[in-house]
Enzyme design. Structure first.
Site: not given
Ligand SMILES: Cc1cc2nc3c(=O)[nH]c(=O)nc-3n(C[C@H](O)[C@H](O)[C@H](O)COP(=O)(O)OP(=O)(O)OC[C@H]3O[C@@H](n4cnc5c(N)ncnc54)[C@H](O)[C@@H]3O)c2cc1C
Length: 333
Positions: A135, A138-139
């Protein structure tokens, strides 16, 4: 015996926790279920500097605050559970969880997120978070003045490489093909950036370093010539895998497995909403996940109020809303 809720939120990342905060605050009986750790990808993020209102914090701290808020507003939370079966059709959605039992609700918010696609090299796993990132937004800032490598050749790889050049001293873009799949305008912009150089037709052999990454070793696909690229950072932009395999056949996905939604986060199934990285969208950030979670919660609230007349997005409307230029591939896969 099953336990009944008004809404079940699948996934406790920023999208799911935000949906929970809004639903709980509206006095809607809500269960948030996460098959892993609550907090999602935020847990992996060492430092977040682009979440408005918070100058800088660890992703874990933001996640724990969101979790506490959801709890304070009355949500029940289940994490690190094995989900045996999800059934989304009909008025009663069902989620069966190993050792916990069966949970039902008239509405479900899917917020299962996703994971960046990896190269699958052992040295990639070893340097993740110690030089290897997925990302740039992010980084990128952490590599100000440093030499970095960007891997990939699609739109996000090229756009992110240009973004990285704002921080890095140089960006070496490494791609497996002899051409980029990115849009020609994006490629032109990248090629005109003096900080970018390009190595085509390369296999990534290995990431090498000590405490942190020091170089990326690549080899030419045809000649086999090995090149060692000194780099403090390597950004891997080779795609993204949504966590939707378990939903196949139940809700409309595109050919990349992303859930199709309209602007109200409605899917093609009445009472089923999707938010965050698991749905079709261009920008995957905490802010965009939080926005989706808000909208999904408000739409679910409205759905519960008007359940006799459930509004549902049609597949064609979803396809257009998700990506007007996409081929007509919206189907249950
Ligand atoms: C290394 C890294 C650094 C990042 N840094 C930043 C940053 O600095 N700023 C920023 O804005 N964004 C950043 N991002 C992006 C950001 O983290 C994501 O866009 C955001 O977390 C997405 O949120 P979400 O809730 O859609 O999904 P996720 O954060 O992916 O959460 C999904 C959750 O669903 C759970 N899950 C999966 N499958 C199932 C299932 N079948 N049933 C129930 N639960 C399930 C998972 O365990 C997880 O906890 C970064 C991403 C990464 C990988």
């Amino acid at each position: 015996m099953s336990q009944h809720y008004d809404v079940i939120v699948l996934g406790g990342g920023p999208a799911g926790l935000t949906a929970g905060i809004y639903l709980g605050r509206a006095r809607i009986k809500t269960l948030i279920v996460d098959s892993g750790s609550l907090g999602g990808q935020m847990i992996m993020t060492y430092s977040v500097a682009n979440y408005p209102g918070i100058r800088q914090a660890s992703g874990r701290d933001i996640a724990m605050t969101m979790k506490a808020q959801a709890k304070e507003f009355g949500c029940d939370l289940l994490s690190n559970v094995e989900i045996r079966r999800i059934h989304l059709a009909g008025p009663d959605k069902t989620v069966e969880i190993e050792d916990e039992g069966t949970f039902t609700a008239p509405a479900v918010v899917i917020a299962t997120g996703g994971v960046p696609r990896t190269l699958g090299l052992p040295s990639e796993a070893a340097f993740k978070g110690r030089g290897i990132s997925y990302c740039a937004t992010c980084d990128g800032d952490f590599f100000t003045g440093k030499h970095v490598v960007a891997i990939g050749g699609g739109n996000s790889a090229i756009e992110e490489s240009v973004a990285l050049a704002k921080y890095a001293a140089s960006v070496t873009v490494v791609h497996e093909l002899d051409h980029f799949q990115a849009h020609p305008f994006a490629v032109e912009e990248a090629r005109s950036n003096p900080k970018l150089r390009f190595l085509m037709e390369q296999d990534i052999r290995e990431f090498v370093g000590g405490e942190t990454l020091e170089k990326v070793v690549v080899s030419h696909k045809r000649t086999g010539e090995v090149t060692e690229i000194p780099a403090s950072g390597a950004f891997i932009f080779i795609g993204y895998v949504p966590n939707t395999a378990v939903l196949r056949g139940q809700v409309a996905l595109n050919d990349r497995g992303e859930i199709l939604t309209d602007e109200a986060m409605r899917t093609d199934v009445p009472g089923v909403f999707a938010a965050g990285d698991s749905r079709v969208k261009r920008y995957r950030q905490i802010t965009t996940a939080v926005a989706d979670g808000t909208i999904a919660a408000l739409s679910a609230t409205e759905y519960l109020r008007n359940e006799a007349q459930p509004a549902v997005a049609t597949k064609e409307a979803l396809r257009k809303a998700a990506d007007p230029s996409a081929p007509p591939a919206a189907q249950r896969v």
